[in-house]
Design a protein around this motif. Structure first.
Motif, PDB file in Angstrom:
ATOM      1  N   ARG A  96       0.822  -1.213   0.000  1.00  0.00           N
ATOM      2  CA  ARG A  96       0.000   0.000   0.000  1.00  0.00           C
ATOM      3  C   ARG A  96       0.855   1.261   0.000  1.00  0.00           C
ATOM      4  O   ARG A  96       0.511   2.259  -0.648  1.00  0.00           O
ATOM      5  CB  ARG A  96      -0.946  -0.016   1.189  1.00  0.00           C
ATOM      6  CG  ARG A  96      -2.040  -1.050   1.025  1.00  0.00           C
ATOM      7  CD  ARG A  96      -3.008  -1.042   2.196  1.00  0.00           C
ATOM      8  NE  ARG A  96      -4.021  -2.061   2.013  1.00  0.00           N
ATOM      9  CZ  ARG A  96      -4.288  -3.002   2.905  1.00  0.00           C
ATOM     10  NH1 ARG A  96      -3.633  -3.053   4.065  1.00  0.00           N
ATOM     11  NH2 ARG A  96      -5.224  -3.904   2.666  1.00  0.00           N
ATOM     12  N   ALA A  97       1.983   1.235   0.709  1.00  0.00           N
ATOM     13  CA  ALA A  97       2.878   2.400   0.726  1.00  0.00           C
ATOM     14  C   ALA A  97       3.445   2.656  -0.672  1.00  0.00           C
ATOM     15  O   ALA A  97       3.537   3.809  -1.106  1.00  0.00           O
ATOM     16  CB  ALA A  97       4.008   2.183   1.726  1.00  0.00           C
ATOM     17  N   ALA A  98       3.788   1.597  -1.379  1.00  0.00           N
ATOM     18  CA  ALA A  98       4.276   1.747  -2.761  1.00  0.00           C
ATOM     19  C   ALA A  98       3.182   2.328  -3.638  1.00  0.00           C
ATOM     20  O   ALA A  98       3.443   3.212  -4.473  1.00  0.00           O
ATOM     21  CB  ALA A  98       4.745   0.394  -3.302  1.00  0.00           C
TER      22      ALA A  98
ATOM     23  N   GLY B  53       0.689   6.917  -6.406  1.00  0.00           N
ATOM     24  CA  GLY B  53      -0.544   7.690  -6.474  1.00  0.00           C
ATOM     25  C   GLY B  53      -0.296   9.189  -6.340  1.00  0.00           C
ATOM     26  O   GLY B  53      -0.960   9.994  -6.987  1.00  0.00           O
ATOM     27  N   ALA B  54       0.692   9.571  -5.528  1.00  0.00           N
ATOM     28  CA  ALA B  54       1.037  10.989  -5.390  1.00  0.00           C
ATOM     29  C   ALA B  54       1.571  11.539  -6.716  1.00  0.00           C
ATOM     30  O   ALA B  54       1.221  12.641  -7.125  1.00  0.00           O
ATOM     31  CB  ALA B  54       2.066  11.176  -4.277  1.00  0.00           C
TER      32      ALA B  54
ATOM     33  N   LEU C 273       1.904  -6.663  -7.764  1.00  0.00           N
ATOM     34  CA  LEU C 273       1.435  -6.377  -6.405  1.00  0.00           C
ATOM     35  C   LEU C 273      -0.083  -6.375  -6.303  1.00  0.00           C
ATOM     36  O   LEU C 273      -0.633  -6.404  -5.212  1.00  0.00           O
ATOM     37  CB  LEU C 273       2.021  -5.058  -5.901  1.00  0.00           C
ATOM     38  CG  LEU C 273       3.533  -5.064  -5.708  1.00  0.00           C
ATOM     39  CD1 LEU C 273       4.023  -3.683  -5.316  1.00  0.00           C
ATOM     40  CD2 LEU C 273       3.942  -6.104  -4.680  1.00  0.00           C
ATOM     41  N   GLY C 274      -0.758  -6.321  -7.428  1.00  0.00           N
ATOM     42  CA  GLY C 274      -2.193  -6.571  -7.472  1.00  0.00           C
ATOM     43  C   GLY C 274      -3.110  -5.480  -6.976  1.00  0.00           C
ATOM     44  O   GLY C 274      -2.776  -4.303  -6.952  1.00  0.00           O
TER      45      GLY C 274
ATOM     46  N   ALA D 155      -4.499   1.517  -3.696  1.00  0.00           N
ATOM     47  CA  ALA D 155      -3.769   2.578  -3.002  1.00  0.00           C
ATOM     48  C   ALA D 155      -3.387   3.695  -3.973  1.00  0.00           C
ATOM     49  O   ALA D 155      -3.435   4.874  -3.619  1.00  0.00           O
ATOM     50  CB  ALA D 155      -2.530   2.011  -2.319  1.00  0.00           C
ATOM     51  N   ILE D 156      -3.028   3.329  -5.200  1.00  0.00           N
ATOM     52  CA  ILE D 156      -2.726   4.347  -6.218  1.00  0.00           C
ATOM     53  C   ILE D 156      -3.960   5.198  -6.465  1.00  0.00           C
ATOM     54  O   ILE D 156      -3.900   6.433  -6.460  1.00  0.00           O
ATOM     55  CB  ILE D 156      -2.272   3.697  -7.540  1.00  0.00           C
ATOM     56  CG1 ILE D 156      -0.932   2.997  -7.372  1.00  0.00           C
ATOM     57  CG2 ILE D 156      -2.177   4.748  -8.652  1.00  0.00           C
ATOM     58  CD1 ILE D 156      -0.535   2.146  -8.565  1.00  0.00           C
TER      59      ILE D 156
END
Length: 106
Positions: free
Chosen positions: A20-22, A27-28, A51-52, A58-59
């Protein structure tokens, strides 16, 4: 990367947090594209797509959170898979726009 994806898929909380952090980091960057370049469709490619869904979600979440509402709602972010011709596609896009002067119309 595949080990991380497998661990995240199995529900490993640390692997999910990293995934999720990736996604949030990308996404930013995507939010900047949406705001600056008026992009309406973004397709993410490459081995990182392994990563699916948690990564892609998250992106999307981060891009939506950091973009102006109307712009974010009109933008699609999809998974294009690994793909083998990404460099060729990018070169073709540059050729069409820079050398031949073609533009994309909506």
């Amino acid at each position: 990367l595949t080990e991380l994806a497998a661990a995240a898929e199995d529900g490993d909380e640390t692997a999910l947090a990293v995934t999720r952090a990736a996604g949030r980091a990308l996404g930013a960057a995507v939010a900047n594209l949406i705001g600056i370049a008026d992009v309406r469709e973004i397709v993410v490619h490459g081995t990182v797509t392994a990563l699916g869904d948690p990564w892609l979600a998250a992106i999307r979440d981060e891009a939506t959170r950091r973009s102006l509402g109307p712009l974010a709602r009109e933008t699609r972010i999809t998974d294009g898979g690994v793909g083998e011709d990404l460099t060729l596609l990018g070169a073709c896009a540059l050729l069409l726009t820079r050398e031949l002067g073609l533009t994309v119309h909506r």
